[in-house]
Structure formats: C-alpha cells, structure tokens
Design a protein around this motif. Structure first.
Motif, short mmCIF file in Angstrom:
data_model
loop_
_atom_site.label_atom_id
_atom_site.label_comp_id
_atom_site.label_asym_id
_atom_site.label_seq_id
_atom_site.Cartn_x
_atom_site.Cartn_y
_atom_site.Cartn_z
N ASP A 1 49.41 -54.69 24.53
CA ASP A 1 49.44 -53.28 24.11
C ASP A 1 48.93 -53.11 22.67
OD1 ASP A 1 51.54 -54.53 22.94
OD2 ASP A 1 53.10 -53.20 23.71
N LYS A 2 48.61 -54.23 21.98
CA LYS A 2 48.15 -54.12 20.60
C LYS A 2 46.63 -54.06 20.50
CE LYS A 2 52.41 -55.10 18.79
NZ LYS A 2 53.07 -55.60 19.97
N ASN A 3 45.95 -55.01 21.13
CA ASN A 3 44.50 -55.12 21.00
C ASN A 3 43.82 -55.21 22.36
OD1 ASN A 3 44.48 -55.54 18.01
ND2 ASN A 3 45.68 -57.31 18.63
N PRO A 4 42.59 -54.69 22.46
CA PRO A 4 41.83 -54.86 23.70
C PRO A 4 41.24 -56.27 23.78
CG PRO A 4 40.53 -53.64 22.12
CD PRO A 4 41.85 -53.89 21.46
N LEU A 5 40.73 -56.62 24.94
CA LEU A 5 40.02 -57.90 25.13
C LEU A 5 38.79 -57.93 24.22
CD1 LEU A 5 39.47 -60.53 26.89
CD2 LEU A 5 38.16 -59.03 28.40
N ARG A 6 38.60 -59.01 23.50
CA ARG A 6 37.48 -59.12 22.56
C ARG A 6 36.33 -59.92 23.18
NH1 ARG A 6 41.81 -60.90 19.66
NH2 ARG A 6 40.92 -62.99 19.62
N GLU B 1 30.03 -50.26 34.80
CA GLU B 1 29.25 -51.26 34.06
C GLU B 1 28.90 -50.78 32.66
OE1 GLU B 1 26.24 -52.97 36.58
OE2 GLU B 1 27.72 -53.31 38.15
N ASP B 2 29.11 -49.51 32.38
CA ASP B 2 28.82 -48.99 31.04
C ASP B 2 30.06 -49.01 30.16
OD1 ASP B 2 26.22 -48.52 31.83
OD2 ASP B 2 26.73 -46.51 32.60
N ASP B 3 31.22 -49.13 30.77
CA ASP B 3 32.45 -49.13 29.99
C ASP B 3 33.05 -50.53 30.03
OD1 ASP B 3 34.85 -48.80 28.77
OD2 ASP B 3 35.63 -47.29 30.17
N LYS B 4 32.90 -51.23 28.91
CA LYS B 4 33.38 -52.62 28.90
C LYS B 4 34.56 -52.78 27.96
CE LYS B 4 29.06 -54.38 30.57
NZ LYS B 4 27.88 -55.21 30.38
N ASN B 5 35.21 -51.68 27.67
CA ASN B 5 36.38 -51.75 26.80
C ASN B 5 37.63 -52.00 27.65
OD1 ASN B 5 37.98 -51.51 24.47
ND2 ASN B 5 38.43 -49.39 25.03
N ILE B 6 38.09 -53.24 27.64
CA ILE B 6 39.23 -53.59 28.49
C ILE B 6 40.50 -53.63 27.65
CG2 ILE B 6 40.21 -55.38 29.97
CD1 ILE B 6 37.49 -55.83 31.11
N GLY B 7 41.33 -52.59 27.82
CA GLY B 7 42.58 -52.48 27.07
C GLY B 7 43.78 -52.64 27.99
N LEU B 8 44.93 -52.31 27.45
CA LEU B 8 46.18 -52.47 28.19
C LEU B 8 46.08 -51.86 29.59
CD1 LEU B 8 49.20 -53.27 28.24
CD2 LEU B 8 49.70 -51.01 27.32
N ILE C 1 46.21 -66.41 26.33
CA ILE C 1 47.26 -66.24 25.33
C ILE C 1 46.60 -65.97 23.97
CG2 ILE C 1 49.13 -67.45 24.10
CD1 ILE C 1 49.36 -69.15 26.78
N GLU C 2 47.08 -64.94 23.29
CA GLU C 2 46.58 -64.63 21.94
C GLU C 2 47.04 -65.73 21.00
OE1 GLU C 2 44.29 -62.84 19.71
OE2 GLU C 2 44.95 -61.20 21.04
N GLU C 3 46.10 -66.31 20.26
CA GLU C 3 46.46 -67.50 19.48
C GLU C 3 47.35 -67.18 18.29
OE1 GLU C 3 42.46 -69.19 19.02
OE2 GLU C 3 43.07 -70.71 20.49
N THR D 1 51.29 -63.66 25.94
CA THR D 1 50.44 -63.68 27.13
C THR D 1 49.72 -62.34 27.23
OG1 THR D 1 52.03 -65.10 28.25
CG2 THR D 1 50.44 -63.96 29.65
N VAL D 2 48.38 -62.37 27.18
CA VAL D 2 47.63 -61.11 27.14
C VAL D 2 46.77 -60.86 28.37
CG1 VAL D 2 47.61 -60.86 24.62
CG2 VAL D 2 45.83 -62.24 25.73
N GLY D 3 46.45 -61.91 29.13
CA GLY D 3 45.59 -61.69 30.29
C GLY D 3 46.02 -62.49 31.50
N ALA D 4 45.97 -61.83 32.68
CA ALA D 4 46.24 -62.51 33.94
C ALA D 4 44.91 -62.59 34.68
CB ALA D 4 47.24 -61.72 34.77
N CYS D 5 44.48 -63.80 35.05
CA CYS D 5 43.13 -63.97 35.57
C CYS D 5 43.11 -64.63 36.95
CB CYS D 5 42.30 -64.81 34.61
SG CYS D 5 42.30 -64.17 32.94
N MET D 6 42.20 -64.13 37.78
CA MET D 6 42.02 -64.65 39.12
C MET D 6 40.57 -65.08 39.28
SD MET D 6 44.23 -61.49 40.13
CE MET D 6 43.81 -60.99 38.50
#
Lengths: 428, 300
Positions: free
Chosen positions: A336-341, A375-382, A413-415, A420-425
């Motif tokens: 909830d703090k930062n989007p995916l960079r 494909e034009d919106d690549k801002n991945i937030g909470l 995981i945010e260093e 834990t910031v992302g769940a990936c498949m």
C-alpha cells in the motif's frame, strides 16, 4: 453435525477441504458462513451467547449470524471484514477450513491470499443484481490462483420469489463470461443464506432445482487430484545431521513433497548442481515410507554423499522442471506504500529458495473487472494485477503455475522493509 | 487414486513444514512452553520433524508462580526426556524488578503480568522466533493470525499491518531486534489436537484426565482449591470429579465436571461439547476484545 455418533474410525478417514468465500458486505457472505456453521452445529454455546449479546447491543432484530465471523474490533465498529479470517468446521466426512475474505476491490490482495491455498471458491451473486463487476473480479482471481473448483451461489433467492427463470438467466450470463477464464469445475446453486434454503438443508421453496445443497457439494466434491502427482519435485528445506554416535554419518534431506511420487531406488538429480544419485530411503520420523507424495512432509536419504543444501531441489531424473533466470509471471501487487518499480530490485522467495531479482518489463496491467489487458497503463499499484518479466540472480527450478501451484508460485519482498509486496504465478 | 492423505496427516505435514522453515530461517528460535497440551504437542511434532537429530529449539516457560504443581512437574520431566534446554522466565522476578505490576482486587490474575517477563526473556536470550501452540479456532482475535506473525522491536503485534501469507511461502525476514511468533498448529481445532494426541499416544499431565480434587464454585466457574485459590466467605469446598480442558494459572483456569478418565472418553466429550475450551477462562471474559488487547501488547 450430531457428534454423539462420532467414532475414531471414521475420523481417521476424513479429508481436509480448504475453501475461500468472496462477496461484498451486501451479498450475505458473512450470513452464509454463519449459516453453514450454525446449521452444521459448529457454533458453541458461549460463541452464540456472545453473538446474541452483540446483536442486542447493535439493536438487530434477530440474532445476526453475520456477527459469528466478525473478528477484530475495528471491523466490528465499521461492520466490514478487512482481513482474511480463518474458520473451521467439520462434518463426519470432511474437515473444512474457510478463508473468509472481503470482496471489495480494495481488498483484492486479501482475496488473493485466501485463494492461494484453497481447493474451492464460493462466489456469491445477489439474485436481484445478477453477474456484476465484482462477480467477474472474484472469478478472475479464482482462475488466476488456480482454484480447482468454483461454486457460484446465487443468494437471496427469497427476494426474487425463488424464480427458476432468474436463476437460469444468471447461470447463462455467467457461463458466457467464464468461457474466457481457466476454471475447470463450476457449479451453480440457488440459495437463501438468511433462511437456510439449499445451504445445509434442501429448499422447500425451489422444487425445480434438482442439484445438491451447498453442504453436500462441499462434502463430496472430488479433491484427491488437486495436487500434482506427476512431476516429482522435492525442494530441500533443511539438512538433518544428528552428529550422534548412533547416526554418525546420517544426512537426511528434510522437506515437503511439492509434486509427483518418490520411492526408494528412484534415480534422482539434484538441482542446481546436476549431480545424480539414487534414493536410499524415504522416511518420516524414523519410519520408512513406501512412497511419498504431495503434501507429505518427509525426510529423504541418498545413496551417494553429494552436496545438497537448503534451496536445492531433488527431482526424478528424466522429469526435469524448467530452469531459468528469466521468468514470465502474473503478479498481484500487495504493497500500500509504493507501486511496482520497473527496473526495481526485490528479494524473491520460491519454494525453499531465496534470491534477488530485477523487474525487466511490465507487459500489461489487467482490468480486473472485465479482463481487458491495458498495455498503455503499466502502473501497478496496490491490488492491481499484471504481467511482468523478471531476471533472477540465480536460476529458479519451476513449473508453470497451472501445472503445479507450489513450484509455479513465488513472492516478491521489498528489501528495505522486508514486507511481502507481490504474489506471482509463473506463466506457461 | 491412492495418493491421498487424511486431514490429521495433512495438518501434521503442514505443522512440520512450518517448524522446519523456522529451523532454517532463524538464528535463535525457541518453543514457548506453557505446560498445556498444545505446547506438549509442539514438542512432539518437533521431535518428529528433526528425527534422528535432537529438537533444535530450547523450551521457554514463563512461570507466573501460580501454576498447578502438576504442570511444573511435567515440564521438567518432558525437558529431561527430550534432552532439551529449559529456560524459565519468572513473573515474580519481573514484579520484584518493577517491570510488571501485580493486579489487585478480588479477581486479580498474573495473566497480563506475563507480558513483560516474556519480553525480557526474549531480550535476554536474543530469541528471533518463538513457536507457540495457539490455534485460530480458539478465539476470534486469533482467527486472523498468520503462521509467521511479525513483532516489532517492542514485541507488539499490529493487526492492521500483517504481512500477507501466500501459498506455503513464509517470509521470516526481519530487522535487528524484531522477532516472530510462529504458530505451526494454526489450522488445528481442539478435536484435531485430541485425536492426534490419541493416535500418537502422547503423554499428558494427569490434570487433563478426570480426577477427584477439592474445588470451589466462583462466579459459575469451578476452581481447584490450592495455595493460590482459597475459599472465600460463603464458598463451600467440595470434592468434585473434574478435569481441565486447558492449563492456565490455577487462579483462572476453570475445571469441568467430567468422568472422562481415558483418552477415548475425552475425545467423546470434546466432540459433543457445546462450549469452547476457552469458555471457562476468566481472562477472556473481561471484555469482548480482551484477547485482542493483550495480543497487541505482546501476549502469546
């Protein structure tokens, strides 16, 4: 259930079914869970007493079954569920674990968490409103997280005069939409959680419905094949070395089978070293096992004294996972703090392996309400879901998520914060 | 298809997986040993998880000084049997040192006073993970607890800021001074615990079985008469046939009238019980959110 007829013999044959429930406050999800617990006689007297007292304090007319599942103080104040809450009940056939999650879009991450370990998802649809955006979002999550069984409960049938026509229309609307999804087993049940119709007891108001009650379905849906029993995967958790006189040279590899079947005498390969050996024993707590499969926790010994440590994977020779540092995956963002960079570096945990990675590409963001690829919106937030490509510092040994939910999943995981910031498949 | 395990074996496999993660991810993990059946169960699971090696965790007991003598006897016996190191944190010492305050009044207990004694033991021994026997079915504040529950440098739990826990991937990364509480039997119910204890033939203190002892009835709860519980005016001491479903302090743990003197009878009794096992714990009855309030401060 009537526990008086309980006996140890049948208890030892009970299976475990984990299911998740998604729905909004108004869909009657809490009422449904309260109803399942109440009608299966799983609510204890002191819990019921507490619910009665709370109902009266709130000025509710009847006992509010939804209060059974309310947990934390702030939630009770706001009247909403904000986290994943786990509930337990059992019948003589099965033990059930409910991951009760809130349904609003802002809690997508909670739904994903609850869905990650579920065999089955219950998705609630309000019979008055039919298939809405939220239904689609919940179905997408169930599909993405690879939940093998989905039950669409069309609730509040009492408010549409128990109409068969309404039920069929919603069913058809849903089928049309779900053809785009990857859900194999979908069932539709018309219910009234408030009155109890078709939840545990058959409805007397819907004779046109020939299917089973929700409880019957939960007790009988076939779950034995939900685990992968084909591709042999054994991620090593820790090495057991007793250093005692009796077990001087003992080296046991401890872990939980993530796929396939392992037996004494199997030819195996250790990743990443590529060394090969034979299984000397498959054992648990000192007792030899005929064979081991998911989700058993076991200890394995090998014929040869090869170097094996945590994060390594033992696999059957001839049935290798994919091995790569370049991973293509779907991600649900949880911070909830930062989007995916883009180009950001994160820690990664995959089975028992930890390493680092860099985000090389954000391919698209998904509109979770209609499955459109943005494909034009690549801002991945909470709470956003998207597709990414990453490069890891060490090779991962993996299978596609739709083939194996254990070897196909990882977290980011945010260093700085260790959160834990992302769940990936992993995509196939 | 024969590749299928029953629910008890699956719960066991899950708990053992969690324990092995703890051994692998942390520097100084320990088992929080209360003397109750759930923590006895943890030691049994740990033994199975690491066999033939010794269990890689010391046992930490926070002694309120108000324990049943049977609890202390059994604790020492078990630590000896497992060849495990036993570390005792004393609530009395914490009170004497001014870290904790003795409650006053008619229904005073040392429940809350355990918190500073526990946090002191964690600091003194630099534990970074404490395994506990709490279960999510026990109490509503526990229904949302994680397997790996993060605590800040003050030992506090923040229910609004818990790490998401996905699949069976447990993130135990932390900063210096922080620690984790780990709950391997989160998904077990009371009945699961008893069934497993019966199946594995796990030895328990005699207080769990039906026995006759002098008791008083206070506010509807049966309390065993002991050094810590003396009859008050108007209370009558009677020999009663009872057993305990949990083992907390003698001052607050209510007994149940029961003739269940074997494991089979206990399971029958638990299966047909109409009240939760904590239903008779005076500490939970204080307010609707009593457990949640204690947990935030660093309770078990």
């Amino acid at each position: 259930m009537e526990q008086e007829i309980f006996n140890a013999e049948s208890y030892s044959k009970m299976e475990l079914l984990r299911f998740t429930t998604a729905g909004s406050v108004d869909d009657g999800k809490s009422t449904l869970i309260g109803r399942l617990l109440y009608d299966s006689k799983s609510i204890f007297e002191d819990q019921m007493e507490a619910v009665k007292v709370s109902s009266e304090r709130r000025g509710d007319e009847n006992i509010n079954l939804a209060l059974v599942t309310d947990g934390l103080k702030s939630e009770r104040e706001q009247g909403i569920t904000i986290d994943v809450a786990y509930r337990y009940f059992s019948t003589p056939k099965r033990k059930f674990i409910i991951a009760d999650t809130p349904g609003h879009i802002q809690y997508t991450r909670n739904m994903v968490t609850g869905a990650s370990t579920a065999n089955l998802a219950i998705i609630l649809v309000d019979a008055r409103h039919g298939v809405v955006e939220q239904t689609k979002r919940h179905s997408l999550i169930a599909s993405l997280l690879g939940i093998p069984h989905v039950v669409i409960c069309i609730n509040k049938m009492d408010l549409v005069d128990f109409s068969e026509e309404t039920f069929n229309k919603i069913k058809n609307d849903y089928k049309q939409f779900a053809s785009k999804l990857n859900v194999k087993d979908v069932n539709f049940i018309p219910i009234s959680a408030l009155l109890g119709d078709n939840v545990v007891n058959e409805s007397e108001n819907m004779n046109w419905y020939k299917g089973t009650t929700l409880m019957y379905h939960l007790e009988n849906v076939h779950i034995a094949n939900d685990h992968n029993h084909i591709d042999s995967r054994f991620p090593v958790q820790t090495v057991i070395r007793p250093h005692s006189d009796e077990y001087h040279d003992y080296r046991g590899y401890a872990g939980r089978v993530a796929g396939g079947v392992f037996k004494k005498g199997d030819d195996v390969t250790i990743l990443p070293s590529g060394f090969t050996s034979k299984i000397k024993s498959v054992e648990f707590a000192g007792k030899p096992l005929e064979e081991a499969y998911s989700p058993m926790s076991i200890t394995m010994t090998l014929e040869d004294n090869v170097d094996v440590s945590r994060g390594d994977m033992i696999v059957r020779t001839g049935n290798m996972p994919e091995i790569s540092q370049d991973i293509d995956a779907m991600i649900c963002w949880m911070d909830d703090k930062n989007p995916l960079r883009l180009n950001g570096k994160y820690s990664l945990m995959h089975t028992t392996k930890s390493c680092r990675c860099v985000v090389k590409e954000i391919v698209y963001k998904m509109d979770v309400n209609n499955l459109h690829k943005l494909e034009d919106d690549k801002n991945i937030g909470l709470n956003d879901i998207g597709r990414i490509k990453i490069r890891t510092t060490q090779p991962l040994f993996f299978d596609a998520y739709n083939r194996n939910r254990i070897t196909g999943s990882f977290i980011l995981i945010e260093e700085g914060t260790n959160v834990t910031v992302g769940a990936c498949m992993i995509r196939s | 298809m024969a590749y299928n395990i029953n629910h008890l074996n699956e719960l066991e496999a899950e708990a053992i997986y969690v324990m092995r993660e703890v051994a692998a991810q942390f520097e100084k993990p320990a088992i929080l040993f209360s003397g109750g059946k759930d923590s006895i169960l943890l030691t049994h699971l740990a033994k199975k998880a690491f066999f033939p090696a010794k269990i890689p965790f010391p046992l930490v007991h926070i002694d309120t000084g108000h324990n049943f003598p049977e609890t202390i006897e059994f604790r020492d016996y078990l630590a000896d049997l497992l060849d495990a190191k036993l570390i005792v944190g004393s609530v009395q010492e914490a009170i004497d040192a001014g870290l904790a305050v003795e409650e006053k009044g008619a229904n005073a207990s040392r429940n809350v006073a355990q918190i500073p004694a526990l946090l002191k033991a964690i600091e003194d021994h630099q534990f970074d993970a404490l395994l506990g026997g709490a279960r999510r079915d026990e109490e509503k504040a526990r229904a949302k607890e994680r397997f790996f529950s993060h605590r800040d440098e003050f030992g506090q739990w923040d229910p609004k800021n818990q790490r998401p826990e996905l699949w069976n991937i447990f993130n135990g990364k932390k900063h210096f001074g922080e620690h984790f509480r780990i709950f391997p039997i989160s998904n077990w119910t009371e009945l699961d615990v008893w069934q497993y204890i019966a199946k594995e033939n796990i030895e328990l203190p005699k207080t769990y079985y039906s026995h006759v002892r002098p008791c008083v009835v206070r506010n509807g709860t049966i309390l065993a008469v002991s050094e810590f519980v003396q009859p008050r005016e108007g209370e009558e001491v009677k020999d009663m046939q009872v057993r305990f479903r949990t083992m907390g302090d003698a001052t607050i743990t209510g007994a149940y009238l029961s003739d269940a003197d074997t494991m089979e009878k206990i399971i029958q009794e638990v299966a047909s019980a109409r009240e939760t096992e904590r239903g008779n714990r005076a500490d939970d009855k204080r307010s609707e959110t009593a457990m949640e309030d204690r947990k935030k401060e660093g309770y078990f």
